[in-house]
Write a protein that holds these residues in place. Structure first.
Motif, PDB file in Angstrom:
ATOM      1  N   UNK A 118     -33.465 -74.994 -39.651  1.00 61.76           N
ATOM      2  CA  UNK A 118     -32.322 -75.480 -40.417  1.00 61.76           C
ATOM      3  C   UNK A 118     -31.868 -76.850 -39.951  1.00 61.76           C
ATOM      4  N   UNK A 119     -31.274 -77.589 -40.893  1.00 61.18           N
ATOM      5  CA  UNK A 119     -30.607 -78.848 -40.587  1.00 61.18           C
ATOM      6  C   UNK A 119     -29.113 -78.648 -40.799  1.00 61.18           C
ATOM      7  N   UNK A 120     -28.309 -79.221 -39.915  1.00 62.71           N
ATOM      8  CA  UNK A 120     -26.853 -79.149 -40.017  1.00 62.71           C
ATOM      9  C   UNK A 120     -26.328 -80.513 -40.447  1.00 62.71           C
ATOM     10  N   UNK A 121     -25.590 -80.533 -41.549  1.00 58.52           N
ATOM     11  CA  UNK A 121     -25.015 -81.763 -42.086  1.00 58.52           C
ATOM     12  C   UNK A 121     -23.501 -81.675 -41.948  1.00 58.52           C
ATOM     13  N   UNK A 122     -22.920 -82.512 -41.090  1.00 64.99           N
ATOM     14  CA  UNK A 122     -21.482 -82.495 -40.815  1.00 64.99           C
ATOM     15  C   UNK A 122     -20.809 -83.659 -41.521  1.00 64.99           C
ATOM     16  N   UNK A 123     -19.873 -83.343 -42.432  1.00 55.75           N
ATOM     17  CA  UNK A 123     -19.268 -84.363 -43.283  1.00 55.75           C
ATOM     18  C   UNK A 123     -17.796 -84.615 -42.987  1.00 55.75           C
ATOM     19  N   UNK A 124     -17.219 -83.860 -42.055  1.00 58.13           N
ATOM     20  CA  UNK A 124     -15.802 -84.006 -41.764  1.00 58.13           C
ATOM     21  C   UNK A 124     -15.553 -84.154 -40.280  1.00 58.13           C
ATOM     22  N   UNK A 125     -14.306 -83.964 -39.847  1.00 55.69           N
ATOM     23  CA  UNK A 125     -14.033 -83.904 -38.412  1.00 55.69           C
ATOM     24  C   UNK A 125     -14.942 -82.859 -37.765  1.00 55.69           C
ATOM     25  N   UNK A 126     -15.306 -83.082 -36.513  1.00 60.47           N
ATOM     26  CA  UNK A 126     -16.348 -82.286 -35.873  1.00 60.47           C
ATOM     27  C   UNK A 126     -15.811 -81.040 -35.162  1.00 60.47           C
ATOM     28  N   UNK A 127     -14.660 -80.553 -35.587  1.00 54.69           N
ATOM     29  CA  UNK A 127     -14.002 -79.441 -34.907  1.00 54.69           C
ATOM     30  C   UNK A 127     -14.848 -78.176 -34.916  1.00 54.69           C
ATOM     31  N   UNK A 128     -15.394 -77.800 -36.076  1.00 53.54           N
ATOM     32  CA  UNK A 128     -16.213 -76.587 -36.126  1.00 53.54           C
ATOM     33  C   UNK A 128     -17.418 -76.695 -35.199  1.00 53.54           C
ATOM     34  N   UNK A 129     -18.009 -77.889 -35.104  1.00 54.47           N
ATOM     35  CA  UNK A 129     -19.160 -78.075 -34.223  1.00 54.47           C
ATOM     36  C   UNK A 129     -18.738 -77.963 -32.763  1.00 54.47           C
ATOM     37  N   UNK A 130     -17.575 -78.549 -32.429  1.00 52.30           N
ATOM     38  CA  UNK A 130     -17.087 -78.457 -31.061  1.00 52.30           C
ATOM     39  C   UNK A 130     -16.796 -77.019 -30.667  1.00 52.30           C
ATOM     40  N   UNK A 131     -16.184 -76.246 -31.566  1.00 51.11           N
ATOM     41  CA  UNK A 131     -15.905 -74.842 -31.282  1.00 51.11           C
ATOM     42  C   UNK A 131     -17.198 -74.040 -31.190  1.00 51.11           C
ATOM     43  N   UNK A 132     -18.171 -74.374 -32.032  1.00 46.56           N
ATOM     44  CA  UNK A 132     -19.453 -73.672 -31.988  1.00 46.56           C
ATOM     45  C   UNK A 132     -20.177 -73.926 -30.673  1.00 46.56           C
ATOM     46  N   UNK A 133     -20.045 -75.132 -30.134  1.00 48.09           N
ATOM     47  CA  UNK A 133     -20.677 -75.441 -28.846  1.00 48.09           C
ATOM     48  C   UNK A 133     -20.036 -74.647 -27.711  1.00 48.09           C
ATOM     49  N   UNK A 134     -18.780 -74.268 -27.855  1.00 45.64           N
ATOM     50  CA  UNK A 134     -18.164 -73.399 -26.853  1.00 45.64           C
ATOM     51  C   UNK A 134     -18.809 -72.012 -26.880  1.00 45.64           C
ATOM     52  N   UNK A 135     -19.211 -71.569 -28.073  1.00 46.09           N
ATOM     53  CA  UNK A 135     -19.871 -70.270 -28.205  1.00 46.09           C
ATOM     54  C   UNK A 135     -21.323 -70.330 -27.764  1.00 46.09           C
ATOM     55  N   UNK A 136     -21.978 -71.463 -28.010  1.00 43.45           N
ATOM     56  CA  UNK A 136     -23.393 -71.626 -27.680  1.00 43.45           C
ATOM     57  C   UNK A 136     -23.632 -73.084 -27.299  1.00 43.45           C
ATOM     58  N   UNK A 137     -23.574 -73.412 -25.992  1.00 46.37           N
ATOM     59  CA  UNK A 137     -23.738 -74.809 -25.565  1.00 46.37           C
ATOM     60  C   UNK A 137     -25.085 -75.420 -25.958  1.00 46.37           C
ATOM     61  N   UNK A 138     -26.095 -74.590 -26.234  1.00 44.29           N
ATOM     62  CA  UNK A 138     -27.412 -75.090 -26.634  1.00 44.29           C
ATOM     63  C   UNK A 138     -27.603 -75.054 -28.141  1.00 44.29           C
ATOM     64  N   UNK A 139     -26.518 -74.939 -28.888  1.00 42.74           N
ATOM     65  CA  UNK A 139     -26.603 -74.759 -30.332  1.00 42.74           C
ATOM     66  C   UNK A 139     -27.475 -75.806 -31.016  1.00 42.74           C
ATOM     67  N   UNK A 140     -27.283 -77.089 -30.648  1.00 43.95           N
ATOM     68  CA  UNK A 140     -27.996 -78.149 -31.364  1.00 43.95           C
ATOM     69  C   UNK A 140     -29.498 -78.126 -31.110  1.00 43.95           C
ATOM     70  N   UNK A 141     -29.934 -77.457 -30.059  1.00 40.52           N
ATOM     71  CA  UNK A 141     -31.381 -77.327 -29.827  1.00 40.52           C
ATOM     72  C   UNK A 141     -31.986 -76.314 -30.784  1.00 40.52           C
ATOM     73  N   UNK A 142     -31.158 -75.517 -31.443  1.00 40.99           N
ATOM     74  CA  UNK A 142     -31.650 -74.496 -32.375  1.00 40.99           C
ATOM     75  C   UNK A 142     -31.744 -75.024 -33.802  1.00 40.99           C
TER      76      UNK A 142
END
Length: 316
Positions: A118-142
Motif C-alpha cells: 500500500x501507499x499512504x497519501x497524506x493531504x492534511x495535518x499529519x496528526x493521524x500519522x503521528x498518532x499511528x507512529x505511537x502505535x507502531x513506530x515502524x509503520x512507514x516501513x510497512x
C-alpha cells in the motif's frame, strides 16, 4: 501497475478534487480513507468524505481521525474552503458509515494486513500519522511509500517568499515524528512546487464545459477557493496543492527534479515549516540541525503535463 492507496484527508476543496482524480485514474485504487481536522473540522471532513465517495460510488473503509493536533489548538481554514470545507454549497452530507476504529488505528491495521503493498497519501495535518507512529513506530516501513502534501522544500533563494506551509504548521509535533520515523520511502510534495501548479482560467473553463456529475461537482465547489486565491494573484485561478501530491505518487515523472536529504520542522516564532536541510544551491544551512532519515523532496515539476492530465481525468 495499479497502486492501492490509503488517503488521509482534511477534506476541503482540493482534497475533494484529489479523490475525484484518484477515482478517475485507472492505475489507482483507494482502499481506505481517514479524516482529520484542517481545511474544516474533522466532523465536516468525514461528512465530505462520505459525500464524495457517495458521488463516486466508492465503498471503502472510512475511519474518523484527529479533531485537534497532538499539542496546541486546531486552526480551521474555513476562510479558504468555506465553513463546511466544500464551499458552503448546501450539500446534504450525512455521516458516512465508519469502521469504529480511530484513523490512526486504521492506518496501522491496513499496513499490517498488506505489508509492502500500500501507499499512504497524506493531504492534511499529519496528526493521524503521528498518532499511528505511537502505535507502531515502524509503520512507514510497512507502506510501499508515504507521500505527503506539506513542507516547503529546501531553503529558498534569498529574497523569495513562500506560501504558508499549513499542513505542517497545524501540527508541528506530529510532523516532527513523521520526518524522524524509519521508512521505506517518504516523499514530500511541498508548497515550493504546489503553489506554482496552477489551474488557470482555460483549464477551469474546460471543467465547466463538461456535463458530467464529477465535473459539475468539481466546478461547483471551486467558487470559495477562487474567491480566496484571487487576492493572491488578481486572477480567479487556484493552485492544485493536494492533486499534485497524488499525481506524483501515481506518476513520479511529473517531478522533474528532487533532492534526498534530512528534513527538520522549524519555526520562526510565527509559523512552522518542514524544510529540507539544504540551501537553494544545495549547501547545508549555516546552523546545527537534527539528523533524520532521507526524505525524497520534490523541487521541480512538469506543471503543464500534470495540469493537462488532471483536467483530462476530471472531464473524461
Amino acid at each position: 501497475m495499479v497502486r492501492s492507496i490509503v488517503v488521509d484527508t482534511d477534506t476541503g476543496i482540493d482534497d475533494a478534487h484529489t479523490l475525484l482524480y484518484l477515482a478517475g485514474r485507472p492505475d489507482a485504487e483507494i482502499v481506505g480513507i481517514t479524516s482529520v481536522f484542517g481545511n474544516c473540522t474533522e466532523e465536516d471532513a468525514v461528512r465530505n468524505i462520505g459525500h464524495v465517495t457517495g458521488l463516486l460510488g466508492l465503498d471503502v473503509p472510512i475511519a474518523r481521525g484527529a479533531a485537534e493536533p497532538m499539542a496546541g489548538v486546531a486552526h480551521i481554514a474555513g476562510y479558504v474552503h468555506g465553513k463546511d470545507g466544500l464551499g458552503d454549497r448546501g450539500y446534504e452530507r450525512p455521516l458516512p458509515e465508519v469502521t469504529g476504529e480511530s484513523g490512526a488505528e486504521l492506518l496501522v491495521r491496513l499496513a499490517r494486513e498488506r505489508p509492502g503493498e500500500l501507499d499512504l497519501l497524506a493531504l492534511g495535518p499529519l496528526t493521524n500519522l503521528g498518532l499511528a507512529l505511537r502505535l507502531d513506530p515502524d509503520l512507514f516501513t510497512r507502506y510501499r511509500s508515504v507521500v505527503l502534501m506539506g513542507g516547503s522544500g529546501p531553503y529558498a533563494r534569498p529574497g523569495t517568499l513562500l506560501m504558508v506551509d499549513a499542513n505542517i504548521d497545524n501540527d508541528p509535533v506530529a510532523a516532527r515524528a513523521v520526518f524522524a520515523a524509519p521508512r521505506e520511502r517518504l516523499v514530500m510534495v511541498g508548497v515550493n512546487v504546489t503553489a506554482g501548479t496552477i489551474l488557470d482560467e482555460r483549464a477551469i473553463a474546460a471543467l465547466r464545459a463538461t456535463d458530467t456529475p464529477t465535473a459539475r461537482f468539481a466546478t461547483e465547489i471551486l467558487e470559495s477557493y477562487l474567491d480566496f486565491y484571487q487576492h493572491e494573484w488578481g486572477r480567479r485561478i487556484i493552485p492544485l496543492h493536494d492533486p499534485l501530491a497524488a499525481g506524483v505518487l501515481l506518476d513520479p515523472g511529473f517531478a522533474t527534479a528532487a533532492v534526498d536529504g534530512p528534513v527538520n520542522v522549524v519555526g520562526n516564532g510565527f509559523q512552522t515549516r518542514a524544510r529540507l536541510m539544504r540551501t537553494h544551491d544545495g549547501l547545508p544551512p549555516s546552523f546545527a540541525y537534527e539528523p533524520a532519515p532521507d526524505t525524497h523532496v520534490i523541487t521541480e515539476v512538469d506543471t503543464a503535463r500534470f495540469v493537462a492530465d488532471f483536467v483530462e481525468v476530471l472531464t473524461s
